[in-house]
Design a protein around this motif. Structure first.
Motif, PDB file in Angstrom:
ATOM      1  N   ALA A   1       9.780  11.431 -98.743  1.00 28.70           N
ATOM      2  CA  ALA A   1       9.910  11.132 -98.023  1.00 28.70           C
ATOM      3  C   ALA A   1       9.729  11.629 -96.360  1.00 28.70           C
ATOM      4  N   GLU A   2       9.871  12.921 -96.363  1.00 30.87           N
ATOM      5  CA  GLU A   2      10.453  13.275 -94.896  1.00 30.87           C
ATOM      6  C   GLU A   2       8.866  13.322 -94.279  1.00 30.87           C
ATOM      7  N   ASP A   3       7.324  13.816 -94.913  1.00 29.61           N
ATOM      8  CA  ASP A   3       6.149  12.655 -95.167  1.00 29.61           C
ATOM      9  C   ASP A   3       6.233  11.624 -94.807  1.00 29.61           C
ATOM     10  N   LEU A   4       6.987  10.579 -94.907  1.00 26.06           N
ATOM     11  CA  LEU A   4       6.536   9.524 -94.787  1.00 26.06           C
ATOM     12  C   LEU A   4       7.169   8.761 -93.760  1.00 26.06           C
ATOM     13  N   ASN A   5       8.051   9.497 -93.446  1.00 25.63           N
ATOM     14  CA  ASN A   5       8.480   9.309 -92.368  1.00 25.63           C
ATOM     15  C   ASN A   5       8.405   7.891 -91.123  1.00 25.63           C
ATOM     16  N   GLY A   6       8.719   6.307 -91.095  1.00 26.61           N
ATOM     17  CA  GLY A   6       8.185   5.985 -90.562  1.00 26.61           C
ATOM     18  C   GLY A   6       6.875   4.914 -91.446  1.00 26.61           C
ATOM     19  N   GLN A   7       6.764   4.944 -92.430  1.00 28.70           N
ATOM     20  CA  GLN A   7       5.981   3.906 -93.023  1.00 28.70           C
ATOM     21  C   GLN A   7       6.627   3.356 -93.802  1.00 28.70           C
ATOM     22  N   THR A   8       5.717   2.112 -94.831  1.00 27.55           N
ATOM     23  CA  THR A   8       6.403   0.959 -95.414  1.00 27.55           C
ATOM     24  C   THR A   8       5.603   1.419 -96.580  1.00 27.55           C
ATOM     25  N   ILE A   9       5.853   1.639 -97.709  1.00 22.89           N
ATOM     26  CA  ILE A   9       5.616   1.675 -98.982  1.00 22.89           C
ATOM     27  C   ILE A   9       6.022   0.340 -99.730  1.00 22.89           C
ATOM     28  N   ILE A  10       5.287  -0.081-100.592  1.00 22.25           N
ATOM     29  CA  ILE A  10       4.719  -1.348-102.047  1.00 22.25           C
ATOM     30  C   ILE A  10       5.066  -1.095-102.836  1.00 22.25           C
ATOM     31  N   ILE A  11       6.478  -1.294-103.659  1.00 16.81           N
ATOM     32  CA  ILE A  11       6.419  -1.401-104.889  1.00 16.81           C
ATOM     33  C   ILE A  11       6.026  -1.867-106.044  1.00 16.81           C
ATOM     34  N   ASP A  12       4.312  -2.699-105.974  1.00 20.52           N
ATOM     35  CA  ASP A  12       4.396  -3.604-106.496  1.00 20.52           C
ATOM     36  C   ASP A  12       3.811  -3.081-108.036  1.00 20.52           C
ATOM     37  N   GLU A  13       2.721  -4.729-108.593  1.00 15.70           N
ATOM     38  CA  GLU A  13       2.339  -3.761-109.665  1.00 15.70           C
ATOM     39  C   GLU A  13       1.710  -2.906-110.365  1.00 15.70           C
ATOM     40  N   ALA A  14       0.601  -3.292-109.848  1.00 18.27           N
ATOM     41  CA  ALA A  14      -0.126  -1.676-109.290  1.00 18.27           C
ATOM     42  C   ALA A  14       0.225   0.078-109.912  1.00 18.27           C
ATOM     43  N   TYR A  15       1.471  -0.018-108.245  1.00 17.95           N
ATOM     44  CA  TYR A  15       2.207   1.609-107.883  1.00 17.95           C
ATOM     45  C   TYR A  15       2.792   1.783-109.181  1.00 17.95           C
TER      46      TYR A  15
ATOM     47  N   LEU B   1      18.782   4.538 -99.223  1.00 20.37           N
ATOM     48  CA  LEU B   1      19.148   5.951 -99.197  1.00 20.37           C
ATOM     49  C   LEU B   1      17.404   6.349 -98.856  1.00 20.37           C
ATOM     50  N   LEU B   2      16.254   5.537 -99.065  1.00 19.96           N
ATOM     51  CA  LEU B   2      14.953   5.852 -98.719  1.00 19.96           C
ATOM     52  C   LEU B   2      14.745   5.461 -97.318  1.00 19.96           C
ATOM     53  N   ALA B   3      15.676   4.626 -96.382  1.00 24.08           N
ATOM     54  CA  ALA B   3      15.646   3.938 -95.148  1.00 24.08           C
ATOM     55  C   ALA B   3      16.719   5.800 -94.656  1.00 24.08           C
ATOM     56  N   THR B   4      17.637   5.688 -94.852  1.00 21.67           N
ATOM     57  CA  THR B   4      17.455   7.149 -94.009  1.00 21.67           C
ATOM     58  C   THR B   4      16.971   8.492 -93.721  1.00 21.67           C
ATOM     59  N   GLU B   5      16.228   8.341 -93.889  1.00 18.37           N
ATOM     60  CA  GLU B   5      14.267   9.536 -93.800  1.00 18.37           C
ATOM     61  C   GLU B   5      13.516   8.211 -93.282  1.00 18.37           C
ATOM     62  N   GLY B   6      14.045   7.512 -92.460  1.00 22.28           N
ATOM     63  CA  GLY B   6      13.128   6.471 -92.270  1.00 22.28           C
ATOM     64  C   GLY B   6      11.391   5.988 -92.981  1.00 22.28           C
ATOM     65  N   VAL B   7      11.904   5.659 -94.212  1.00 18.14           N
ATOM     66  CA  VAL B   7      11.032   4.845 -95.187  1.00 18.14           C
ATOM     67  C   VAL B   7      11.399   3.712 -95.229  1.00 18.14           C
ATOM     68  N   THR B   8      10.277   2.443 -95.137  1.00 18.99           N
ATOM     69  CA  THR B   8      10.843   1.184 -95.636  1.00 18.99           C
ATOM     70  C   THR B   8      10.365   1.104 -96.811  1.00 18.99           C
TER      71      THR B   8
END
Length: 449
Positions: free
Chosen positions: A416-430, A364-371
């Motif tokens: 998501a629109e502002d995060l286009n082109g970025q990679t977001i890591i979902i780890d324990e802290a997040y 879903l988020l890849a459709t807006e360029g967010v990894t």
């Protein structure tokens, strides 16, 4: 016989549903035995009914999804309903036989879609011809009277030019006026009004189709892009043999239909001293003929329920299967207890199935360029929160994961629109930061997750 052995059926179910091995095995065997029955002599085949199954266990552990996936694997008509929807015959509400009528509707819709797909290519060709006729004025009485050689040659050249432009999608926005032949009828033909007696179902159905086809004709001005869709639908429905659709659909219901009745434990009598128990024991007695085998009148014709597979399910928190009336108990000879899900199961649900939640959010988020990348500790932490909330509050099973995931991903989805082109890591802290304000007590969390 179907190429799927019970072992292969279980393996396919494992791809989308975690755990519940006993339930998968019971369902796989029930499905296979129906295939075996079809190979027996007619005399013996009539004597062998479906081995209906009672699934016992909490909500959100995959009972409904197991039945739905099983039916989808073999293209069987499937209906999921809640036992609490029905009341005893003679009282206001839905009667139990409406289950079979709804299953017939579902089967006719399924076969109708299949038939439409088989004629789609021819329907597209016919629709293209109609569009060409609208574009160059052919197909009317006036144009047919033009017989001069030069005129015919001119019209052929013009038709070839228009055909090429249509194929190259050069005329998609051009407006044309087309005749709508029962546009709404074909989309709702399977919603034919109920309440018709079994003796005159066929005649009234044909009369209904003839009347609405005549009364719904009208002209509309549409761009070719939209007109093509409407005309393809019309032509496809002309090519479909509705008698064959109904015959095939009814046969499928009788030979391979699957009915999932949820919340059957809610039909256990509570000792009502204030009148008849029209939604409990009365409904059980109305369900009995269906699961034993009966002929039910539907808008398409009579359906025999002898070989329909009934799967009933209930949590049985405040009652026992033995509290159902004995006759109903006897018609569900296979009982399987589905277990509750733990933290390890939640980790598997988030990672193993083909349709895992983590995969869904990534896509879903890849459709807006967010990894989006989920770490192992992040997944374990989400599973831990879901398991803890189920233990301390209402146990929602795997459905709790949806709430946790939505809370964790809420901010990313919003930005998501502002995060286009970025990679977001979902780890324990997040995960912990996003879940920090979620109350873990029953009173407070009833409004959250």
């Amino acid at each position: 016989m179907s190429s799927n052995s019970p072992r292969e059926i279980v393996e396919q179910l494992d791809r989308t549903i975690v755990g519940q091995v006993d339930a998968k095995r019971a369902l796989a065997v029930a499905l296979r035995e129906r295939e075996r029955r079809k190979l027996l002599p007619e005399e013996m085949r009539r004597e062998i009914g479906s081995k209906n199954i009672l699934l016992i266990g909490p909500t959100g552990v995959g009972k409904t999804e197991l039945a739905r996936r099983l039916a989808r694997m073999v293209d069987a008509p499937f209906l999921k309903t809640e036992a609490t929807k029905f009341t005893e015959v003679g009282y206001v509400g839905r009667d139990a036989e409406s289950i079979i009528r709804d299953l017939a509707d579902a089967s006719v819709s399924m076969v109708h879609r299949e038939q439409l797909s088989t004629v789609r290519e021819e329907a597209e060709e016919r629709a293209t011809e109609r569009i060409l006729n609208y574009l160059i004025g052919e197909g009317t009485d006036e144009s047919e009277e033009r017989s001069a050689t030069a005129q015919r040659a001119y019209m052929k050249r013009r038709r070839r030019t228009m055909a090429r432009q249509l194929a190259d999608e050069e005329l998609e926005e051009r407006l044309i006026e087309i005749e709508i032949e029962g546009e709404e009828v074909y989309g709702s033909v399977l919603e034919f009004a109920s309440g018709i007696g079994a003796d005159d179902i066929h005649e009234q159905f044909q009369e209904f189709m003839n009347n609405v086809n005549l009364s719904r004709k009208r002209s509309r001005r549409l761009p070719i892009r939209e007109a093509r869709r409407v005309l393809i639908e019309q032509e496809a429905n002309k090519l479909v043999d509705f008698d064959e659709v109904i015959d095939t659909a009814l046969r499928r219901v009788e030979e391979s239909g699957v009915v999932f009745i949820d919340e059957i434990d809610k039909l256990v009598s509570r000792g009502n001293d204030f009148g008849p128990d029209v939604s409990g024991e009365g409904v059980q007695r109305d369900l009995l003929p269906l699961v034993e085998g009966a002929a039910v009148a539907t808008r398409y014709g009579m359906i025999n329920t002898d070989h329909i597979l009934f799967i009933a399910a209930g949590a049985f928190n405040r009652s026992r299967p033995a509290d159902l009336i004995p006759e109903i108990q006897g018609r569900f000879p296979i009982r399987v207890e589905v277990r509750d899900l733990n933290e390890r199961d939640f980790v598997a649900i988030l990672t193993e199935p083909d349709n895992a939640l983590t995969q869904q959010y990534r896509a879903l988020l890849a459709t807006e360029g967010v990894t989006v990348e989920f770490t192992e500790d992040g997944i374990r932490t989400m599973a831990h929160f879901a398991s803890t909330l189920n233990g301390r509050t209402e146990n929602l099973g795997a459905r709790r994961l949806h709430g946790v995931m939505e809370k964790v991903m809420e901010d990313i989805s919003y930005r998501a629109e502002d995060l286009n082109g970025q990679t977001i890591i979902i780890d324990e802290a997040y995960v912990r930061s996003r879940m920090a304000d979620v109350p873990m007590t029953d009173d407070a969390s009833k409004y959250i997750l």
